[in-house]
Write a protein that holds these residues in place. Structure first.
Motif, short mmCIF file in Angstrom:
data_model
loop_
_atom_site.label_atom_id
_atom_site.label_comp_id
_atom_site.label_asym_id
_atom_site.label_seq_id
_atom_site.Cartn_x
_atom_site.Cartn_y
_atom_site.Cartn_z
N SER A 1 38.12 20.69 39.17
CA SER A 1 39.03 19.98 40.09
C SER A 1 39.14 20.74 41.41
CB SER A 1 40.40 19.77 39.44
OG SER A 1 41.06 21.01 39.28
N LEU A 2 39.12 22.07 41.32
CA LEU A 2 39.24 22.87 42.55
C LEU A 2 38.02 22.68 43.45
CD1 LEU A 2 40.80 26.18 41.14
CD2 LEU A 2 41.95 24.39 42.46
N GLU A 3 36.86 22.48 42.84
CA GLU A 3 35.64 22.23 43.66
C GLU A 3 35.80 20.93 44.45
OE1 GLU A 3 33.01 24.14 44.15
OE2 GLU A 3 33.73 25.69 42.78
N LEU A 4 36.40 19.92 43.83
CA LEU A 4 36.59 18.64 44.54
C LEU A 4 37.57 18.82 45.71
CD1 LEU A 4 36.71 16.27 41.46
CD2 LEU A 4 35.05 16.13 43.34
N ARG A 5 38.60 19.61 45.48
CA ARG A 5 39.58 19.86 46.55
C ARG A 5 38.91 20.61 47.69
NH1 ARG A 5 42.27 17.78 49.24
NH2 ARG A 5 43.24 19.60 50.15
N GLU A 6 38.12 21.63 47.29
CA GLU A 6 37.45 22.44 48.31
C GLU A 6 36.53 21.60 49.18
OE1 GLU A 6 34.80 26.33 47.84
OE2 GLU A 6 36.75 26.44 46.86
N ASP B 1 29.38 8.39 31.33
CA ASP B 1 29.51 9.59 30.50
C ASP B 1 28.74 10.70 31.21
OD1 ASP B 1 27.60 7.51 29.39
OD2 ASP B 1 26.82 9.23 28.26
N ALA B 2 29.42 11.82 31.41
CA ALA B 2 28.84 12.87 32.27
C ALA B 2 29.17 14.27 31.72
CB ALA B 2 29.38 12.71 33.70
N PRO B 3 28.82 14.54 30.45
CA PRO B 3 29.11 15.86 29.91
C PRO B 3 28.33 16.94 30.67
CG PRO B 3 27.65 14.66 28.45
CD PRO B 3 28.08 13.69 29.51
N VAL B 4 28.80 18.16 30.55
CA VAL B 4 28.27 19.24 31.39
C VAL B 4 27.74 20.38 30.53
CG1 VAL B 4 29.97 18.68 33.15
CG2 VAL B 4 30.43 20.58 31.59
N THR B 5 26.89 21.21 31.12
CA THR B 5 26.56 22.50 30.52
C THR B 5 26.62 23.54 31.63
OG1 THR B 5 24.97 23.72 29.17
CG2 THR B 5 24.04 22.20 30.76
N GLY B 6 26.91 24.76 31.22
CA GLY B 6 27.05 25.84 32.21
C GLY B 6 28.30 26.67 31.99
N GLY B 7 29.22 26.15 31.17
CA GLY B 7 30.41 26.91 30.81
C GLY B 7 31.36 27.15 31.97
N VAL B 8 32.37 27.97 31.72
CA VAL B 8 33.37 28.26 32.75
C VAL B 8 32.71 28.95 33.94
CG1 VAL B 8 35.45 29.61 33.26
CG2 VAL B 8 35.29 28.35 31.10
N ALA B 9 31.74 29.84 33.66
CA ALA B 9 31.06 30.54 34.76
C ALA B 9 30.40 29.53 35.71
CB ALA B 9 30.01 31.50 34.21
N GLY B 10 29.75 28.52 35.14
CA GLY B 10 29.10 27.49 35.96
C GLY B 10 30.11 26.63 36.69
N ALA B 11 31.23 26.34 36.02
CA ALA B 11 32.27 25.49 36.64
C ALA B 11 32.89 26.20 37.83
CB ALA B 11 33.33 25.14 35.60
N VAL B 12 33.13 27.51 37.70
CA VAL B 12 33.76 28.27 38.79
C VAL B 12 32.85 28.30 40.02
CG1 VAL B 12 34.46 30.62 39.46
CG2 VAL B 12 35.23 29.65 37.26
N LYS B 13 31.54 28.34 39.77
CA LYS B 13 30.58 28.39 40.90
C LYS B 13 30.19 27.00 41.41
CE LYS B 13 27.85 31.42 38.67
NZ LYS B 13 26.61 32.03 38.29
N GLY B 14 30.70 25.95 40.77
CA GLY B 14 30.26 24.60 41.14
C GLY B 14 28.79 24.39 40.82
N ALA B 15 28.30 25.08 39.78
CA ALA B 15 26.87 25.10 39.49
C ALA B 15 26.57 24.58 38.09
CB ALA B 15 26.34 26.51 39.66
N LEU B 16 27.30 23.57 37.66
CA LEU B 16 27.05 23.00 36.34
C LEU B 16 25.81 22.12 36.35
CD1 LEU B 16 30.75 21.96 35.65
CD2 LEU B 16 29.49 23.77 34.45
N THR B 17 25.31 21.80 35.15
CA THR B 17 24.34 20.73 34.99
C THR B 17 25.07 19.58 34.32
OG1 THR B 17 22.44 22.20 34.83
CG2 THR B 17 22.19 20.02 33.85
N VAL B 18 24.90 18.37 34.87
CA VAL B 18 25.58 17.18 34.33
C VAL B 18 24.52 16.20 33.82
CG1 VAL B 18 27.01 15.18 34.95
CG2 VAL B 18 27.55 17.42 35.90
N PHE B 19 24.69 15.75 32.58
CA PHE B 19 23.81 14.74 31.99
C PHE B 19 24.57 13.42 31.99
CE2 PHE B 19 23.48 18.66 29.26
CZ PHE B 19 22.32 19.16 29.80
#
Ligand code: NA7
Length: 290
Positions: free
Chosen positions: A21-26, A122-140
């Motif tokens: 959510s913070l990435e969207l705000r940013e 449906d848009a599940p993610v991989t990358g964990g919290v570390a990926g979420a914090v960097k805005g660097a997830l993978t979304v399927f």
């Protein structure tokens, strides 16, 4: 919809949802947020998000609504329950980043479309919290290509890779494939680290030592040393891993796919939960060998 000003909602600000959510705000999106436990909203509201009283209120203020909650039951309640998203009116797009049943996903998407004129990705993610914090997830992602393109600029704030896999449900099925590899690696890694310890080798060094060979993986890199140290910092709950394994088993049954390795991983993870580790970090799984 305007890319930059699309009013956006986020429901479920847990370990993953909060940094997303913070990435969207940013990126400047006007954001309305709801979490069942309101205390978890403070970082988002400090960043300028508006707190809402219910999922329906989030949806009423938004054109695109993101979800990131624990399981299938939570998603169903947020969509169709009392004060749920469907009470807000038609024409919205819901993007579900939770990992839930692909079978239920297809049913939710059809019900939203046919009864409420709400579209679903449906848009599940991989990358964990570390990926979420960097805005660097993978979304399927699974969903209608038109909706996917509308959501793409927003999802790209959270993700390095946004992959459209096909119709509704295919995003979740792809996540299940991801979890087959991830969960079996976690379980095998615990066994391997214990063997190192029992054999008199410093297990905390093993992930570094294996890094250049065939044994390496992101799981080994990110969690191996932490698991060897029994580092208890919460980055993802063991109970959530158990939930994913149960979803994989259900999909195996539905598609008549034999999954014997996942069967073993599921039962080992269930044993860890039965031993009181459900609310611990997934790295604590090694404790069933201690
Ligand atoms: P967390 O940190 O455990 O967060 C789970 C979130 O889901 C959190 O916001 C919960 O609210 C919310 N939740 C859970 N059940 C409900 C119900 N019934 N109603 C409303 N909200 C609910 O998990 P992660 O962030 O690691 O993972 C989230 C998803 O991403 C999950 O599907 C993973 O597999 C991938 P709470 O704060 O507890 O009130």
């Amino acid at each position: 919809m305007s890319d930059v000003l699309t009013p956006t909602g986020f429901i479920g600000l847990g370990l993953m949802g909060q940094p997303m959510s913070l990435e969207l705000r940013e990126a400047g999106y006007p954001l309305t947020v709801w979490n069942r436990t309101p205390d978890k909203l403070s970082k988002a509201t400090d960043a300028g998000a508006h707190p809402a009283k219910s999922p329906a209120a989030v949806a009423a203020a938004s054109e695109i609504i993101f979800l990131c909650v624990t399981d299938t039951e939570a998603v169903e309640k947020i969509l169709f329950g009392h004060h749920g998203v469907t009470e807000s009116g038609p024409g919205k797009i819901v993007v579900d980043h939770s990992t839930i049943s692909p079978i239920a996903t297809v049913e939710f998407a059809a019900r939203l479309r046919d009864k409420y004129d709400i579209r679903f990705i449906d848009a599940p993610v991989t990358g964990g919290v570390a990926g979420a914090v960097k805005g660097a997830l993978t979304v399927f992602a699974g969903g209608d290509p038109v909706d996917i393109e509308i959501a793409r600029p927003l999802i790209s704030c959270l993700a390095d890779k946004f992959l459209h896999m096909g119709d509704n449900g295919t995003g979740q099925t792809t996540k299940m494939c991801n979890q087959v590899m991830v969960m079996n690696t976690f379980v095998t890694m615990a066994e391997m680290l214990k063997l190192a310890e029992n054999g008199g080798v410093d297990a905390t060094q093993i992930p570094k030592i294996l890094a250049d060979g065939f044994a390496n993986s992101r799981v080994l890199e990110l969690f191996g040393e932490r698991m060897a140290r029994r580092d208890s910092e919460i980055t993802g709950l063991l109970a959530v891993a158990q939930k994913d394994l149960d979803l994989i088993q259900a999909l195996g049954k539905e598609t008549s796919t034999a999954l014997p390795m996942c069967g073993t991983a599921t039962e080992l993870m269930r044993l860890a939960v039965a031993n009181g580790l459900g609310n611990s970090d997934i790295t604590q799984f090694i404790k069933i060998y201690d």
